[in-house]
Motif scaffolding. Sequence first.
Motif, short mmCIF file in Angstrom:
data_model
loop_
_atom_site.label_atom_id
_atom_site.label_comp_id
_atom_site.label_asym_id
_atom_site.label_seq_id
_atom_site.Cartn_x
_atom_site.Cartn_y
_atom_site.Cartn_z
N UNK A 1 0.85 -1.19 0.00
CA UNK A 1 0.00 0.00 0.00
C UNK A 1 0.88 1.24 0.00
N UNK A 2 0.63 2.14 -0.95
CA UNK A 2 1.37 3.41 -1.00
C UNK A 2 0.63 4.51 -0.27
N UNK B 1 4.22 4.81 -7.93
CA UNK B 1 3.42 4.93 -6.70
C UNK B 1 2.29 3.92 -6.67
N UNK B 2 1.66 3.66 -7.79
CA UNK B 2 0.65 2.60 -7.85
C UNK B 2 0.56 2.07 -9.28
N UNK C 1 7.88 7.81 -7.65
CA UNK C 1 8.49 6.49 -7.79
C UNK C 1 9.05 6.09 -6.43
N UNK C 2 8.72 4.87 -6.00
CA UNK C 2 9.12 4.38 -4.68
C UNK C 2 10.08 3.21 -4.88
N UNK D 1 11.33 4.16 4.55
CA UNK D 1 11.01 5.53 4.93
C UNK D 1 9.69 6.01 4.35
N UNK D 2 9.11 5.23 3.42
CA UNK D 2 7.83 5.64 2.82
C UNK D 2 6.70 5.32 3.78
N UNK D 3 6.02 6.37 4.25
CA UNK D 3 4.90 6.20 5.16
C UNK D 3 3.59 6.44 4.42
#
Length: 307
Positions: A177-178, A196-197, A269-270, A276-278
């Motif tokens: 989940x983003x 991101x998705x 872009x992840x 660190x992505x919350x």
Amino acid sequence: MIRSLQHVGITVPELEVGRAFYQAFGLLPHVQGNDLAFRCEGRQQDQIRLMSGPRKRLSYVSFGVGKGELENFTTRLEQHGVRVSDGPFARQLDGIWFQDPDGDWIHLCEADSQPTRIVTPPEINTPGEYRRIGKRGCGLESHARRVSPLRLGHLIKFSPDVDRQVDFYTRVLGMKVSDRAGSILAFLRSAGGGDHHIIAFARSSHTGLHHLSFEVGGLDEIELGARHLVEQGYRSAFGLGRHVAGSNYFHYIRDPWNSLCEYFWDIDVIPKDDADWEPWDATPEQVTAVWAVSPPPPDFVLNFEQP
């Protein structure tokens, strides 16, 4: 793991109506038996497959997995009580088929995301960073430029139970989940990193397609593409604007069956395993747009597919 969105299968009552729309959108058609498939210029990967049927409906979504991973997916699906099938459609594709909790068909195949054609980004003058000196940023010929999308980036499909879909796609299929908006909207990405998705879910009374989204080469191309479609008689649905979830600029156009097609540019872009992505959990209004030329119309969130 699921690594890529390969293509989307849609059943429509008139293939030629679909051909006219997607060609005007900028895609290239080719015949596959009784079906009609579309690709982006310079990319050797089908993005949409139209199949003939009595009414328009989202028929399936195809994802790519790594080499040798299909057996592991088959085992995992069976362990969770999901029946693996040879496929429900006349034209068979290599890989495995199964249904998600909404009953929508999913296809997994061993495939990489094919490269897109190379687009040279324009030089942009920003405060303190003037990089385009002595050159025009816009030419007289820009008015007539035709837009050619680079790739299918993602889709959003409707679901009567977003939480159930999120649980299945994360726990069983391994996606992440983003961002989300409670039980109303959720954006999921590949665990291998990337956009991101590649799929998202929006709450509705029944399943169906909300939109397909195609990346283009810049903000100008978003509006040039949208303007061309409006000139061809198609309806602008929402845009120009910029999303909050994903950060991408957007413009949506209604297709002939009242689903949406989106041009987008500049998505988040992840990377893989980004601790660190919350993910946000906000309201739909908060994640929809930081700005837009007008608010989304009431029918933007309606599901026009028959249950």
